[in-house]
Design a protein around this motif. Structure first.
Motif, mmCIF file in Angstrom:
data_model
loop_
_atom_site.group_PDB
_atom_site.id
_atom_site.type_symbol
_atom_site.label_atom_id
_atom_site.label_comp_id
_atom_site.label_asym_id
_atom_site.label_seq_id
_atom_site.Cartn_x
_atom_site.Cartn_y
_atom_site.Cartn_z
ATOM 1 N N PRO A 132 0.828 -1.216 0.000
ATOM 2 C CA PRO A 132 0.000 0.000 0.000
ATOM 3 C C PRO A 132 0.865 1.270 0.000
ATOM 4 N N ALA A 133 0.288 2.393 -0.440
ATOM 5 C CA ALA A 133 1.018 3.668 -0.417
ATOM 6 C C ALA A 133 1.175 4.145 1.026
ATOM 7 N N LYS A 152 0.186 2.955 5.118
ATOM 8 C CA LYS A 152 -0.317 1.944 6.039
ATOM 9 C C LYS A 152 -0.345 2.557 7.437
ATOM 10 N N ASP A 165 -5.326 0.921 5.409
ATOM 11 C CA ASP A 165 -4.349 0.920 4.317
ATOM 12 C C ASP A 165 -4.931 1.726 3.173
ATOM 13 N N ASP A 220 -4.198 2.123 -0.940
ATOM 14 C CA ASP A 220 -3.396 1.646 -2.064
ATOM 15 C C ASP A 220 -2.981 2.792 -2.982
ATOM 16 N N HIS A 221 -1.908 2.564 -3.725
ATOM 17 C CA HIS A 221 -1.463 3.546 -4.712
ATOM 18 C C HIS A 221 -2.588 3.813 -5.709
ATOM 19 N N THR A 274 -5.241 5.595 -5.187
ATOM 20 C CA THR A 274 -6.524 5.861 -4.531
ATOM 21 C C THR A 274 -6.654 7.348 -4.227
ATOM 22 N N THR A 286 -1.740 9.022 -5.608
ATOM 23 C CA THR A 286 -2.487 8.758 -4.386
ATOM 24 C C THR A 286 -2.787 10.109 -3.747
ATOM 25 N N ASP A 340 -12.710 6.626 -2.638
ATOM 26 C CA ASP A 340 -12.674 5.944 -1.346
ATOM 27 C C ASP A 340 -12.914 7.018 -0.289
#
Ligand SMILES: Nc1ncnc2c1ncn2[C@@H]1O[C@H](COP(=O)(O)OP(=O)(O)OP(=O)(O)O)[C@@H](O)[C@H]1O
Length: 255
Positions: free
Chosen positions: A2-3, A5, A49, A51-52, A54, A199, A216
């Motif tokens: 993940p980008a 965490k 987390d 993710d890249h 997002t 991100t 998100d």
């Protein structure tokens, strides 16, 4: 990987203050160390987390802990407990002009900001014109930033943050800064970054921005995650919780 965490993060502010702030009591107390301490648990056991690629909206009432969490992800404020991993270069536009020195000119601040973000002098020089042009500040770039209006300040802050080529961009209320024409320009730039699958964290009270830009969403309440998921669903739950109700004539721009 993940980008970002965030693992069981808590952040507590400790503020000391004089309970009775009169001159006499200050003298009487002097040396006795009788100061009151107020603890604010701004963020409590938060884990997630991201993710890249997002674009995540962070929503919640005043004092929910949104800015505090962003400051920690940006590395400005260490968490009291827990752990934050960030994979990539972060650029931040937190509260207006954090990191700017008001005594220096816009131009000098751009150079310093770039160096602080880890860019080489050459890379900054290459980007300078683009940053200045985007901010539309003209000759003000040569003036000390203390002579700027708050809108001018935030235009430059936004321009610097988005031109630093970040992997991860943290934006706190950016869209509420600047006038209408700059706002739409800022929104277009953010759309471009989203399309380029950067991100992005967007802290906002403007539900329409979160709907338009994010895929998100996290709703924070009193330092805890109330809900995480698809922006429409989270916003609906949040507005319901606030007893506002989307059908009523309350503007969703100011939650
Ligand atoms: N520097 C500080 N020292 C002490 N307490 C603080 C500090 N900054 C924030 N707080 C407290 O931490 C809590 C969370 O504040 P934070 O600014 O993170 O909320 P927020 O969700 O960003 O709110 P807003 O929507 O009003 O910007 C609040 O209770 C606030 O009073």
């Amino acid at each position: 990987m993940p980008a970002v965490k965030v693992q069981d993060v808590s952040i507590t502010y400790r503020t000391t203050f004089e309970r009775v702030p009169t001159f006499k009591s200050a003298i009487v107390r002097f040396g006795r160390g009788e100061r009151a301490i107020r603890e604010v648990k701004a963020v409590q056991n938060v884990s997630f987390d991201v993710d890249h690629g997002t674009t995540i909206g962070i929503i919640g009432a005043n004092g929910a802990g949104k800015s505090t969490l962003m400051r920690s992800i940006a590395g400005i404020l260490p968490p009291t407990s827990g752990r934050i991993e960030v994979h990539g270069r972060v650029s931040t536009l937190l509260s207006l002009g954090v990191g700017f020195n008001a005594a220096l000119s816009g131009r000098e601040n751009v150079v310093l900001g770039g160096l602080a973000a880890g860019l080489s002098r050459k890379a900054i020089q290459e980007r300078y014109e683009e940053i200045a042009e985007f901010a539309e500040l003209g000759d003000f770039m040569e003036m000390p930033m203390r002579t700027y209006s708050s809108g001018m300040f935030s235009r430059l802050a936004f321009s610097v943050a988005v031109h630093m080529d970040p992997d991860i961009l943290l934006i706190d209320e950016a869209l509420s800064a600047g006038d209408a024409s700059f706002k739409s320009k800022a929104a277009a730039k953010m759309n471009e970054l989203v399309t380029n699958s950067r991100t992005m964290f967007l802290v906002s009270h403007a539900m329409s921005s979160v709907r338009d830009l994010c895929n998100d969403c996290i709703w924070l309440h009193k330092g805890k995650v109330m809900m995480r998921g698809e922006p429409n669903e989270v916003i609906t739950a949040y507005t319901k919780f606030l007893q506002v109700g989307e059908k009523e004539s309350v503007s969703l721009e100011d939650l």
